[in-house]
Scaffold this motif. Sequence first.
Motif, PDB file in Angstrom:
ATOM      1  N   ILE A 349      -0.579 -10.633  35.776  1.00  0.00           N
ATOM      2  CA  ILE A 349      -1.100  -9.751  34.734  1.00  0.00           C
ATOM      3  C   ILE A 349      -0.036  -8.722  34.352  1.00  0.00           C
ATOM      4  O   ILE A 349       0.631  -8.133  35.221  1.00  0.00           O
ATOM      5  CB  ILE A 349      -2.380  -9.043  35.205  1.00  0.00           C
ATOM      6  N   SER A 352      -0.593  -4.215  35.120  1.00  0.00           N
ATOM      7  CA  SER A 352      -1.579  -4.025  36.183  1.00  0.00           C
ATOM      8  C   SER A 352      -1.395  -2.690  36.902  1.00  0.00           C
ATOM      9  O   SER A 352      -2.363  -2.090  37.370  1.00  0.00           O
ATOM     10  CB  SER A 352      -1.479  -5.171  37.190  1.00  0.00           C
ATOM     11  N   LEU A 368     -10.336  -8.383  37.112  1.00  0.00           N
ATOM     12  CA  LEU A 368      -9.630  -9.435  37.848  1.00  0.00           C
ATOM     13  C   LEU A 368     -10.501 -10.679  38.029  1.00  0.00           C
ATOM     14  O   LEU A 368     -10.009 -11.806  37.929  1.00  0.00           O
ATOM     15  CB  LEU A 368      -9.185  -8.907  39.212  1.00  0.00           C
ATOM     16  N   ASP A 392      -2.904  -9.241  41.618  1.00  0.00           N
ATOM     17  CA  ASP A 392      -3.184  -9.548  40.216  1.00  0.00           C
ATOM     18  C   ASP A 392      -2.413 -10.773  39.750  1.00  0.00           C
ATOM     19  O   ASP A 392      -2.254 -11.004  38.553  1.00  0.00           O
ATOM     20  CB  ASP A 392      -2.843  -8.352  39.328  1.00  0.00           C
TER      21      ASP A 392
END
Length: 517
Positions: A349, A352, A368, A392
């Motif tokens: 991601i 994050s 998430l 993540d």
Amino acid sequence: MISDVRSGTSSPWGSPLLGPAEEKAAIRRVRVQLLLTAPLLIANLIGIAMTIVLAGFVLPGPSMFTGRLLLVNAVFTPLCAVAALAVGTVWGTVAGLRTMRWATDPDHVPTPAEQRVTVSAPRWMVLQQAMLWTLALIVLTVVYGVIEPGLIPKLILAIGSAAIVVCANSYLIVEFALRPVTARVLQADPQRRRGIGVFGRTMLSWLVGVGVPVALAMVVAIWALADPQVSKARLAVCVLSLGGSALLFGMVLMAQVVAATVAPIRGVRQALRRVENGDLDAEIALYDGTELGELQSGFNHMVHGLRERAMIEDLFGKHVGHDVAMAAIASRPVLGGTETEAAALFIDIIGSTTMAATLPAPEIVGILNRFFDIVVDEVERHGGLLNKFEGDAALAIFGTPAPLEDAAGQALSCARAIQRRLRDTSDLDAGIGVAAGRVVAGNVGTHNRYEFTVIGDAVNEAARLCELSKQYEQRLLTSATTLTKSAPTEANHWTLGEQVTLRGRLQPTHLALPHTP
């Protein structure tokens, strides 16, 4: 109470006469009491009729229908029969109430004392029947013997035979009627077995259906040999009557024994079919106190074990992936790995760190979870394995441990599908890198704690491409080498780009990006 409610049958205790499992406790108590009282009353009436037929018409010896016995036959004997039936009914009802008093509360767990009383109820009720018939034998033999001594042998044989038939039949009746109560006891203590067993039931049937008539026939034969006054016609009547009773009572008792034996087996068979069809919630009521009860209990233990195994497999598969879990279950896992061709997909991601600093923890977890829902769904749809969650980020593997045709093409297609769904259904932005090549896949760790993992240049390259992809609009990168390993149908969705030297690598990598929609 645990019963056959979940196994879908309306007669959890082997017979519709015993009612459904969801029946109210008060109604069940009345039902069981009626099943105890009415059949026992009928069995005793049959025993009385059997005594009259044997003593009055079948067995040789002086006639019972004489003027001197008129008062005894017309008044005394009927009064004795009525009194015995009344005492037996009241006595049996009191015993039944004592047995079932605790059973009126569906949530009550029977104490050891209540369990002992319940499981011994068939024997005690049969003992009551035996005591009443023994008393009748003594009283009637004395009364008739005082007036006509020649009637004593006939009465002993007739009443004794009838008593055996009634007591044997009563045991099976009481055992049948008390199945719902016995089920409560066996649920509280499955090891409490006090029945006479399948062998005992069979021998009981043999005793009534074969033993008693044959023994009487042998006695009559000896009687005829010792007493010349016994005519051939009387002997023929005795043989025909006793043979007919053997056929009749033998059939009735054998039907009861077979029904009592088949009912638990039928319940187990039906439940096995449900398990075979994948229903692991099937469970049967434990109501038989014989070896068949052990069969019922064994089935429930087996299904409980299967449910636990299925739950463990499901949890195991969710933790390590279904393919890894099935491979571990099918064979004994060992430490070490093997070199194989596979493709790796790394996704991370973007932003994050900022998200973690500005959003509350529950909201981060929700984001998430929505993100990984998309990732896991697409990876599994393309035949891959979600090997690791790393905060993540996530690593997916294609081509191991289960072989996959065109692993590189599937990984590339999966990456494009994830990126498309993230842009269409989520406000999340993620970088994705895909690489294919030789990797080492296997179990890494110690003998008491290890995990399936994949290491190799392809995994490292996917991680570096993921990191670099965050600088590109498409947010998705692969290499020209990976495209050459994929099928042309997938490679046509990609365009070659510049050459860069990825962090930690010596040779430049020719990048490839998906076509801009």
